[in-house]
Design a protein around this motif. Sequence first.
Motif, PDB file in Angstrom:
ATOM      1  N   SER A 142      36.836  27.718  46.323  1.00  0.00           N
ATOM      2  CA  SER A 142      35.565  27.901  46.289  1.00  0.00           C
ATOM      3  C   SER A 142      34.910  29.218  45.460  1.00  0.00           C
ATOM      4  N   VAL A 143      33.706  29.341  45.140  1.00  0.00           N
ATOM      5  CA  VAL A 143      33.283  30.446  44.357  1.00  0.00           C
ATOM      6  C   VAL A 143      33.653  31.730  45.131  1.00  0.00           C
ATOM      7  N   ILE A 144      33.281  32.023  46.439  1.00  0.00           N
ATOM      8  CA  ILE A 144      33.395  32.920  46.939  1.00  0.00           C
ATOM      9  C   ILE A 144      34.895  33.408  47.252  1.00  0.00           C
ATOM     10  N   GLU A 145      35.807  32.512  47.472  1.00  0.00           N
ATOM     11  CA  GLU A 145      37.294  32.798  47.573  1.00  0.00           C
ATOM     12  C   GLU A 145      37.623  33.095  46.160  1.00  0.00           C
ATOM     13  N   THR A 146      37.168  32.421  45.226  1.00  0.00           N
ATOM     14  CA  THR A 146      37.458  33.312  43.628  1.00  0.00           C
ATOM     15  C   THR A 146      36.955  34.537  43.362  1.00  0.00           C
ATOM     16  N   VAL A 147      36.066  34.898  43.854  1.00  0.00           N
ATOM     17  CA  VAL A 147      35.543  36.272  43.593  1.00  0.00           C
ATOM     18  C   VAL A 147      36.210  37.319  44.436  1.00  0.00           C
ATOM     19  N   ARG A 148      36.715  36.814  45.457  1.00  0.00           N
ATOM     20  CA  ARG A 148      37.406  37.847  46.442  1.00  0.00           C
ATOM     21  C   ARG A 148      39.011  37.835  45.736  1.00  0.00           C
ATOM     22  N   ALA A 149      39.427  36.775  45.204  1.00  0.00           N
ATOM     23  CA  ALA A 149      40.581  37.084  44.604  1.00  0.00           C
ATOM     24  C   ALA A 149      40.551  37.878  43.459  1.00  0.00           C
ATOM     25  N   LEU A 150      39.422  37.859  42.679  1.00  0.00           N
ATOM     26  CA  LEU A 150      39.450  38.704  41.557  1.00  0.00           C
ATOM     27  C   LEU A 150      39.026  40.200  41.721  1.00  0.00           C
ATOM     28  N   LEU A 151      38.336  40.531  42.800  1.00  0.00           N
ATOM     29  CA  LEU A 151      38.075  41.760  42.972  1.00  0.00           C
ATOM     30  C   LEU A 151      39.231  42.447  43.947  1.00  0.00           C
TER      31      LEU A 151
END
Length: 327
Positions: free
Chosen positions: A210-219
């Motif tokens: 998911s896009v939110i999971e992706t953002v959390r992994a990046l940040l």
Amino acid sequence: MQPTAVPHPQEAEYEDLLGLWSELEAGLSTLLLRPRQVAEFPRKVRQYDRWMQDLLQHDMDTGLYLLYQLAANRTLGYSSAHALVCSVLCHVLAAELALPPAERDSLVGAALTMNLAMTALQNRLAEQAEAPTAEQKAQIDEHAHAGGALLERLGVDDALWLQVVASHHDALPVAALDSLAPAQRLGRILQVVDRYAAMISPRKTRAARSVIETVRALLGRGEGAREPVGMALVRAVGLCPPGSFVRLDSGEVALVLRRGSQPNHPMVATVLGRHGEKLQTPRLHRTSYGGPAIQSALTPDLLRNRVRLNHQSLLRQALQAERIHGA
């Protein structure tokens, strides 16, 4: 290549706009698969860049919507789709980070061609269920430097473009973007975009994140939570970009249509009720006006075959609502 005739979003059929993005991606696929057969390769890459900009200039949100739909539903021809997603996100980030035009051009050129030395292999890996072979791993390890050398042989004389491609998997210093040399700064941007685009796209061996999971992994956490490129990406396209599905705190499921004035307040269309029932008429909702709010992002595979939508109608309604009321 003639200038792209892009219809206005309010007049265009959804299929027309999707067709233009698909034509761009198909042409890019041919370019990347057979670069040695392309006369004036650097000029062709710039033409595809201008074509992409033409499509985005008419309506950025519609472009992002179509692009996220493409990324979430493609495994065949993965390499060119990935290059297109990365180039669009780099273009958006260049504006968000106020990069000089020359740096923007080098960055987008690098995004389009960073995997040039392994285009066919990247396509195979997206469909391959087993782990890479030793030969494939060797090609993966060498592709960045091999790509830079290949681009130079094909006539690319932009030193920054070449540097970014050749080093796009190198370890880069952890420092403020404005303190980095241009090649390191652009390399850092491309690395974040590359990871983000890979995570939101499905593979044969795994579903998209998911896009939110992706953002959390990046940040990440702690120091990584202040990663400037990741934060800029969220500001630019939103925490849940157009084209992504979300669950609202009411229990309903919605499709994001347009970005809002704040990254976590987009315009959405509710498509499933709180008990999972399909709504006959999707309801537009501007989350910036108050509840229900976005609770979480959903992966597209969870909604596949459950929701059939009139994308054209939804995009038109959203564009009209934004023009009348604002985001």
